[in-house]
Write a protein that holds these residues in place. Structure first.
Motif, PDB file in Angstrom:
ATOM      1  N   GLY A   1      -6.557   5.064 -15.003  1.00  0.00           N
ATOM      2  CA  GLY A   1      -5.744   3.887 -15.318  1.00  0.00           C
ATOM      3  C   GLY A   1      -4.273   4.150 -15.050  1.00  0.00           C
ATOM      4  O   GLY A   1      -3.563   3.299 -14.507  1.00  0.00           O
ATOM      5  N   SER A   2      -3.811   5.320 -15.423  1.00  0.00           N
ATOM      6  CA  SER A   2      -2.420   5.675 -15.192  1.00  0.00           C
ATOM      7  C   SER A   2      -2.124   5.756 -13.702  1.00  0.00           C
ATOM      8  O   SER A   2      -1.060   5.312 -13.246  1.00  0.00           O
ATOM      9  N   ALA A   3      -3.062   6.296 -12.934  1.00  0.00           N
ATOM     10  CA  ALA A   3      -2.869   6.401 -11.489  1.00  0.00           C
ATOM     11  C   ALA A   3      -2.829   5.012 -10.849  1.00  0.00           C
ATOM     12  O   ALA A   3      -1.994   4.747  -9.972  1.00  0.00           O
ATOM     13  N   LEU A   4      -3.724   4.119 -11.294  1.00  0.00           N
ATOM     14  CA  LEU A   4      -3.722   2.761 -10.758  1.00  0.00           C
ATOM     15  C   LEU A   4      -2.423   2.017 -11.110  1.00  0.00           C
ATOM     16  O   LEU A   4      -1.830   1.346 -10.260  1.00  0.00           O
ATOM     17  N   LEU A   5      -2.001   2.148 -12.357  1.00  0.00           N
ATOM     18  CA  LEU A   5      -0.769   1.495 -12.782  1.00  0.00           C
ATOM     19  C   LEU A   5       0.420   2.024 -11.985  1.00  0.00           C
ATOM     20  O   LEU A   5       1.252   1.247 -11.505  1.00  0.00           O
ATOM     21  N   SER A   6       0.505   3.317 -11.821  1.00  0.00           N
ATOM     22  CA  SER A   6       1.604   3.905 -11.055  1.00  0.00           C
ATOM     23  C   SER A   6       1.568   3.449  -9.597  1.00  0.00           C
ATOM     24  O   SER A   6       2.610   3.183  -8.995  1.00  0.00           O
ATOM     25  N   THR A   7       0.367   3.329  -9.049  1.00  0.00           N
ATOM     26  CA  THR A   7       0.229   2.875  -7.659  1.00  0.00           C
ATOM     27  C   THR A   7       0.717   1.445  -7.505  1.00  0.00           C
ATOM     28  O   THR A   7       1.466   1.137  -6.570  1.00  0.00           O
ATOM     29  N   PHE A   8       0.321   0.566  -8.416  1.00  0.00           N
ATOM     30  CA  PHE A   8       0.748  -0.824  -8.320  1.00  0.00           C
ATOM     31  C   PHE A   8       2.248  -0.980  -8.571  1.00  0.00           C
ATOM     32  O   PHE A   8       2.899  -1.823  -7.947  1.00  0.00           O
ATOM     33  N   ILE A   9       2.807  -0.182  -9.451  1.00  0.00           N
ATOM     34  CA  ILE A   9       4.253  -0.216  -9.675  1.00  0.00           C
ATOM     35  C   ILE A   9       4.981   0.235  -8.415  1.00  0.00           C
ATOM     36  O   ILE A   9       5.978  -0.368  -7.999  1.00  0.00           O
ATOM     37  N   LEU A  10       4.485   1.276  -7.772  1.00  0.00           N
ATOM     38  CA  LEU A  10       5.093   1.756  -6.528  1.00  0.00           C
ATOM     39  C   LEU A  10       5.001   0.700  -5.429  1.00  0.00           C
ATOM     40  O   LEU A  10       5.975   0.453  -4.699  1.00  0.00           O
ATOM     41  N   ILE A  11       3.846   0.048  -5.319  1.00  0.00           N
ATOM     42  CA  ILE A  11       3.680  -1.023  -4.322  1.00  0.00           C
ATOM     43  C   ILE A  11       4.653  -2.169  -4.618  1.00  0.00           C
ATOM     44  O   ILE A  11       5.237  -2.751  -3.694  1.00  0.00           O
ATOM     45  N   GLY A  12       4.867  -2.481  -5.891  1.00  0.00           N
ATOM     46  CA  GLY A  12       5.820  -3.526  -6.265  1.00  0.00           C
ATOM     47  C   GLY A  12       7.246  -3.173  -5.868  1.00  0.00           C
ATOM     48  O   GLY A  12       7.989  -4.017  -5.374  1.00  0.00           O
ATOM     49  N   PHE A  13       7.635  -1.922  -6.077  1.00  0.00           N
ATOM     50  CA  PHE A  13       8.973  -1.491  -5.666  1.00  0.00           C
ATOM     51  C   PHE A  13       9.140  -1.566  -4.159  1.00  0.00           C
ATOM     52  O   PHE A  13      10.181  -1.998  -3.650  1.00  0.00           O
ATOM     53  N   ILE A  14       8.133  -1.158  -3.421  1.00  0.00           N
ATOM     54  CA  ILE A  14       8.201  -1.210  -1.956  1.00  0.00           C
ATOM     55  C   ILE A  14       8.300  -2.660  -1.488  1.00  0.00           C
ATOM     56  O   ILE A  14       9.101  -2.987  -0.608  1.00  0.00           O
ATOM     57  N   ALA A  15       7.504  -3.550  -2.078  1.00  0.00           N
ATOM     58  CA  ALA A  15       7.540  -4.964  -1.703  1.00  0.00           C
ATOM     59  C   ALA A  15       8.904  -5.574  -2.035  1.00  0.00           C
ATOM     60  O   ALA A  15       9.450  -6.359  -1.251  1.00  0.00           O
ATOM     61  N   THR A  16       9.466  -5.200  -3.173  1.00  0.00           N
ATOM     62  CA  THR A  16      10.788  -5.692  -3.540  1.00  0.00           C
ATOM     63  C   THR A  16      11.837  -5.218  -2.544  1.00  0.00           C
ATOM     64  O   THR A  16      12.738  -5.975  -2.167  1.00  0.00           O
ATOM     65  N   GLY A  17      11.716  -3.986  -2.094  1.00  0.00           N
ATOM     66  CA  GLY A  17      12.631  -3.465  -1.083  1.00  0.00           C
ATOM     67  C   GLY A  17      12.553  -4.257   0.203  1.00  0.00           C
ATOM     68  O   GLY A  17      13.581  -4.587   0.813  1.00  0.00           O
ATOM     69  N   PHE A  18      11.339  -4.581   0.648  1.00  0.00           N
ATOM     70  CA  PHE A  18      11.176  -5.384   1.861  1.00  0.00           C
ATOM     71  C   PHE A  18      11.790  -6.765   1.695  1.00  0.00           C
ATOM     72  O   PHE A  18      12.422  -7.293   2.615  1.00  0.00           O
ATOM     73  N   VAL A  19      11.624  -7.364   0.529  1.00  0.00           N
ATOM     74  CA  VAL A  19      12.185  -8.694   0.279  1.00  0.00           C
ATOM     75  C   VAL A  19      13.710  -8.639   0.316  1.00  0.00           C
ATOM     76  O   VAL A  19      14.352  -9.508   0.921  1.00  0.00           O
ATOM     77  N   VAL A  20      14.295  -7.622  -0.301  1.00  0.00           N
ATOM     78  CA  VAL A  20      15.752  -7.493  -0.301  1.00  0.00           C
ATOM     79  C   VAL A  20      16.269  -7.299   1.120  1.00  0.00           C
ATOM     80  O   VAL A  20      17.254  -7.927   1.529  1.00  0.00           O
ATOM     81  N   ILE A  21      15.605  -6.453   1.897  1.00  0.00           N
ATOM     82  CA  ILE A  21      16.018  -6.224   3.279  1.00  0.00           C
ATOM     83  C   ILE A  21      15.897  -7.509   4.094  1.00  0.00           C
ATOM     84  O   ILE A  21      16.800  -7.861   4.865  1.00  0.00           O
TER      85      ILE A  21
END
Length: 64
Positions: A10-30
């Protein structure tokens, strides 16, 4: 011991989705930055072109 592996999964899945969210936010900002720069560039170019067209010297010769 099965509970520890479930928590790790569960912790690994949560961390993965949080990381994907940060990456997606970075793409949106760019992407928004690129859109904003292009918008500003186009507006300033149109204003400069309009000023240049107005400043062209008019010929005093009329007709032939």
């Amino acid at each position: 011991m099965p509970k520890i592996s479930e928590i790790d999964l569960g912790s690994a899945l949560l961390s993965t989705f949080i990381l994907i969210g940060f990456i997606a936010t970075g793409f949106v900002v760019i992407r928004l930055t690129i859109i904003g720069v292009n918008y500003i560039k186009e507006n300033f170019l149109q204003k400069e072109e309009a000023v240049e067209l107005d400043k062209k010297p008019k010929s005093k010769n009329k007709g032939f």
